[in-house]
Write a protein that holds these residues in place. Structure first.
Motif, PDB file in Angstrom:
ATOM      1  N   SER A  79       0.746  -1.232  -0.029  1.00 59.85           N
ATOM      2  CA  SER A  79      -0.208  -0.224   0.055  1.00 59.85           C
ATOM      3  C   SER A  79       0.851   1.268  -0.068  1.00 59.85           C
ATOM      4  N   VAL A  80       1.911   1.290   0.772  1.00 59.72           N
ATOM      5  CA  VAL A  80       2.884   2.494   0.920  1.00 59.72           C
ATOM      6  C   VAL A  80       3.259   2.559  -0.523  1.00 59.72           C
ATOM      7  N   MET A  81       3.984   1.489  -1.197  1.00 55.67           N
ATOM      8  CA  MET A  81       5.077   1.762  -2.286  1.00 55.67           C
ATOM      9  C   MET A  81       4.141   2.196  -3.363  1.00 55.67           C
ATOM     10  N   LEU A  82       2.878   1.712  -3.519  1.00 51.57           N
ATOM     11  CA  LEU A  82       1.944   2.182  -4.450  1.00 51.57           C
ATOM     12  C   LEU A  82       1.571   3.532  -4.340  1.00 51.57           C
ATOM     13  N   THR A  83       1.329   3.965  -3.134  1.00 50.60           N
ATOM     14  CA  THR A  83       0.973   5.215  -3.059  1.00 50.60           C
ATOM     15  C   THR A  83       2.143   6.275  -3.434  1.00 50.60           C
ATOM     16  N   GLY A  84       3.478   5.812  -2.686  1.00 51.73           N
ATOM     17  CA  GLY A  84       4.533   6.615  -3.570  1.00 51.73           C
ATOM     18  C   GLY A  84       4.713   6.720  -4.956  1.00 51.73           C
ATOM     19  N   MET A  85       4.580   5.744  -5.607  1.00 53.70           N
ATOM     20  CA  MET A  85       4.403   5.875  -7.236  1.00 53.70           C
ATOM     21  C   MET A  85       3.508   6.963  -7.773  1.00 53.70           C
ATOM     22  N   VAL A  86       2.439   6.865  -7.256  1.00 52.22           N
ATOM     23  CA  VAL A  86       1.359   7.977  -7.550  1.00 52.22           C
ATOM     24  C   VAL A  86       1.927   9.464  -7.213  1.00 52.22           C
ATOM     25  N   VAL A  87       2.375   9.333  -6.082  1.00 52.18           N
ATOM     26  CA  VAL A  87       3.079  10.638  -5.606  1.00 52.18           C
ATOM     27  C   VAL A  87       4.052  11.374  -6.189  1.00 52.18           C
ATOM     28  N   ILE A  88       4.895  10.425  -6.566  1.00 50.20           N
ATOM     29  CA  ILE A  88       6.257  10.871  -7.156  1.00 50.20           C
ATOM     30  C   ILE A  88       6.026  11.266  -8.535  1.00 50.20           C
ATOM     31  N   SER A  89       5.218  10.442  -9.408  1.00 46.64           N
ATOM     32  CA  SER A  89       4.796  10.809 -10.681  1.00 46.64           C
ATOM     33  C   SER A  89       4.029  12.240 -10.672  1.00 46.64           C
ATOM     34  N   ALA A  90       3.512  12.420 -10.069  1.00 52.73           N
ATOM     35  CA  ALA A  90       2.554  13.715  -9.997  1.00 52.73           C
ATOM     36  C   ALA A  90       3.616  14.884  -9.777  1.00 52.73           C
ATOM     37  N   ALA A  91       4.414  14.447  -8.737  1.00 48.71           N
ATOM     38  CA  ALA A  91       5.355  15.593  -8.363  1.00 48.71           C
ATOM     39  C   ALA A  91       6.280  15.978  -9.716  1.00 48.71           C
ATOM     40  N   GLN A  92       6.867  15.123 -10.388  1.00 41.41           N
ATOM     41  CA  GLN A  92       7.749  15.078 -11.617  1.00 41.41           C
ATOM     42  C   GLN A  92       7.012  15.831 -12.601  1.00 41.41           C
ATOM     43  N   ALA A  93       5.720  15.498 -12.874  1.00 43.57           N
ATOM     44  CA  ALA A  93       4.800  16.124 -13.985  1.00 43.57           C
ATOM     45  C   ALA A  93       4.764  17.626 -13.440  1.00 43.57           C
ATOM     46  N   GLY A  94       4.600  18.057 -12.237  1.00 45.64           N
ATOM     47  CA  GLY A  94       4.653  19.498 -11.763  1.00 45.64           C
ATOM     48  C   GLY A  94       5.750  20.125 -11.901  1.00 45.64           C
ATOM     49  N   PHE A  95       6.817  19.477 -11.776  1.00 41.92           N
ATOM     50  CA  PHE A  95       8.142  19.837 -11.915  1.00 41.92           C
ATOM     51  C   PHE A  95       8.508  20.378 -13.379  1.00 41.92           C
ATOM     52  N   ALA A  96       7.856  19.304 -14.262  1.00 41.35           N
ATOM     53  CA  ALA A  96       7.866  19.789 -15.655  1.00 41.35           C
ATOM     54  C   ALA A  96       7.294  21.279 -16.114  1.00 41.35           C
ATOM     55  N   LEU A  97       6.177  21.533 -15.503  1.00 47.87           N
ATOM     56  CA  LEU A  97       5.237  22.459 -15.843  1.00 47.87           C
ATOM     57  C   LEU A  97       5.499  23.850 -14.957  1.00 47.87           C
ATOM     58  N   ALA A  98       6.390  23.511 -14.093  1.00 43.45           N
ATOM     59  CA  ALA A  98       6.559  24.506 -13.197  1.00 43.45           C
ATOM     60  C   ALA A  98       7.282  25.941 -13.762  1.00 43.45           C
ATOM     61  N   ASP A  99       6.976  26.923 -13.747  1.00 36.87           N
ATOM     62  CA  ASP A  99       7.429  28.186 -14.409  1.00 36.87           C
ATOM     63  C   ASP A  99       8.206  28.952 -13.491  1.00 36.87           C
ATOM     64  N   SER A 100       8.260  28.796 -12.402  1.00 33.62           N
ATOM     65  CA  SER A 100       8.804  29.694 -11.154  1.00 33.62           C
ATOM     66  C   SER A 100       9.590  28.805 -10.275  1.00 33.62           C
ATOM     67  N   TYR A 101      10.696  29.665  -9.646  1.00 39.30           N
ATOM     68  CA  TYR A 101      11.366  28.852  -8.671  1.00 39.30           C
ATOM     69  C   TYR A 101      10.438  28.162  -7.363  1.00 39.30           C
ATOM     70  N   PRO A 102       9.516  29.089  -6.715  1.00 39.47           N
ATOM     71  CA  PRO A 102       8.692  28.467  -5.743  1.00 39.47           C
ATOM     72  C   PRO A 102       8.003  27.338  -6.076  1.00 39.47           C
ATOM     73  N   LEU A 103       7.286  27.292  -7.380  1.00 38.56           N
ATOM     74  CA  LEU A 103       6.539  26.219  -7.825  1.00 38.56           C
ATOM     75  C   LEU A 103       7.438  24.798  -7.989  1.00 38.56           C
ATOM     76  N   ALA A 104       8.521  25.457  -8.722  1.00 44.37           N
ATOM     77  CA  ALA A 104       9.553  23.981  -8.778  1.00 44.37           C
ATOM     78  C   ALA A 104      10.047  23.613  -7.261  1.00 44.37           C
ATOM     79  N   LEU A 105      10.196  24.327  -6.344  1.00 46.29           N
ATOM     80  CA  LEU A 105      10.530  23.833  -5.088  1.00 46.29           C
ATOM     81  C   LEU A 105       9.429  23.041  -4.491  1.00 46.29           C
ATOM     82  N   LEU A 106       8.063  23.243  -4.490  1.00 48.39           N
ATOM     83  CA  LEU A 106       7.053  22.440  -4.193  1.00 48.39           C
ATOM     84  C   LEU A 106       7.062  21.074  -4.803  1.00 48.39           C
ATOM     85  N   ALA A 107       7.233  21.195  -6.091  1.00 49.43           N
ATOM     86  CA  ALA A 107       7.288  19.941  -6.888  1.00 49.43           C
ATOM     87  C   ALA A 107       8.588  18.948  -6.140  1.00 49.43           C
ATOM     88  N   ARG A 108       9.600  19.425  -5.983  1.00 46.51           N
ATOM     89  CA  ARG A 108      10.727  18.646  -5.499  1.00 46.51           C
ATOM     90  C   ARG A 108      10.330  18.094  -3.858  1.00 46.51           C
TER      91      ARG A 108
END
Length: 429
Positions: A79-108
């Protein structure tokens, strides 16, 4: 643990799925290493701000280790591992679209959170699906093969960033996570007879007591300090500062720097299984192996940093080979913790150990950024070789602390038992 052929085959399948999840977590964790200079230009940030990306990610990762261990003990690794996969994928997508330093930090931040939910789960799955005599080898093999994610983050990610651009490259990287999570939903099991293995519900006082019991044992502390001291040099190179150091500090091309980082990972893949075999065969000497690897790393860095002018390529090759051995050497700490803790505290104890290397790494990553800003004239990313010599010398502080504690707790752990009384799967130091 007696295993039927069917259970053994299923164990390899389950392990392969868990390994795929860990592989992706390492890839996402390391994907910024080859994009450091691009990130500095994209967000218009200084060296210390660039280091904050990785530092914040590692702070979250380290801070999540004990909570994740408690969650795994309670809800099971699947359960924990599958949750982690969803979280990290969504975060990496957010990092791809981030257009400012604060948003990129949040994604990381969320990359670090999802990353934290993988390796402890993998260790628990290994302990549940494999015979005790195989666990040391499978532990080091798992950590080693997971580092393939660093290879994919080095050369292919460099190509993707150069040919597809920032957004498309990181969006493409985010796609694989949901695929692995979907496969895991059907085939990943916590144990041979349990899809989801739940632990006993505990009060916060009981949880805190279990963590304290693990930490009080000198074997757990020995594992922590071994994990603290062995991997930070390779982590710092692989996570952020490797490419800038080789390019700006040692006058190498981007291609040469990427190959050096790849060689470091390939070395880890070769050394890992050998270490796993060695610690299973001679468990009393686990800490001795770690001390030899740390000593070799200190020696090679000293030669490189004292070399007049740019170090020759052959010397940098030897450096990354020795540093590469530090990654799998950190797995020894988990085996030490495993043999000194009961099964119901395994994930929590592993979480304590796993904090070590990442605490050291995040302190070093951030400190290197500060020193580079201090020693670099003006602003920007035009770091000098002299600045890198100052920055990389900070490693000696962490080596001194870690070596002192390893020697201290090795003596205390060995005092709790005797070499002649130990079997390969019993309490060892």
């Amino acid at each position: 643990m007696s295993q039927t052929p069917t259970v053994a085959r299923r164990g390899w399948l389950v392990w392969s799925i868990a390994m795929a999840a860990y592989f992706l977590a390492v890839f996402h964790r390391s994907s910024l290493a080859v994009a450091g200079l691009l990130a500095a230009d994209r967000f218009g940030i200084s060296a210390s701000q660039l280091a904050t990306f990785t530092t914040l990610q590692l702070i979250v990762y380290a801070g999540m280790q004990i909570p994740v261990g408690v969650l795994v003990d309670r809800f099971g690794p699947r359960s924990v591992m599958l949750t982690g996969m969803v979280v990290i994928s969504a975060a990496q997508a957010g990092f791809a679209l981030a257009d400012s330093y604060p948003l990129a930090l949040l994604a990381r931040v969320f990359v670090g959170m999802g990353d934290a939910m993988t390796f402890i789960c993998l260790l628990r799955i290994v302990a549940a699906w494999f015979a005790p005599r195989r666990i040391p080898l499978m532990t080091t093999l798992s950590g080693t093969l997971g580092q393939l994610g660093t290879v994919v983050a080095a050369i292919p990610m460099t190509w993707a960033l150069g040919n597809l651009g920032w957004t498309k490259a990181y969006l493409a990287a985010a796609v694989a996570g949901p695929v692995v999570a979907l496969v895991g939903l059907f085939f990943l099991h916590d144990a041979p007879r349990h899809r989801n293995l739940r632990g006993v519900s505990k009060t916060m006082r009981e949880v805190a007591g279990g963590i304290a019991d693990s930490w009080r044992h000198p074997g757990t502390r020995l594992g922590f300090w071994m994990h603290f001291t062995t991997p930070f040099s390779s982590n710092v190179l692989g996570l952020l500062w490797g490419l800038p150091f080789f390019v700006r500090g040692e006058g190498r091309t981007d291609h040469e720097a990427a190959l050096l980082l790849t060689l470091m990972t390939v070395t880890a893949m070769i050394v890992g299984p050998l270490l796993g075999w060695a610690i299973g065969r001679e468990p009393w000497h686990r800490s001795t192996l770690a001390l030899w690897i740390i000593g070799s790393t200190v020696g090679l860095w000293s030669v490189v940093l004292l070399w007049p002018g740019d170090a020759p390529l052959w010397l940098l090759v030897v450096l990354v080979v020795v540093c590469g051995a530090g990654g799998p050497a950190s797995m020894i700490g988990f085996d030490v913790a495993r043999t000194f803790n009961p099964a119901h505290r395994l994930a929590s104890a592993s979480g304590i150990v796993n904090q070590g290397g990442f605490i050291a790494s995040l302190v070093l990553v951030l400190s290197i950024g500060w020193v580079l800003d201090w020693r670099t004239p003006g602003t920007g990313s035009d770091y000098t070789a002299d600045a890198f010599r100052w920055a990389m010398s900070l490693q000696y502080v962490l080596w001194a602390l870690g070596l002192t504690q390893i020697v201290r707790y090795r003596r205390k752990a060995r005092a709790t038992t005797s070499r002649s009384a130990l079997a390969p799967v019993s309490l060892q130091s």
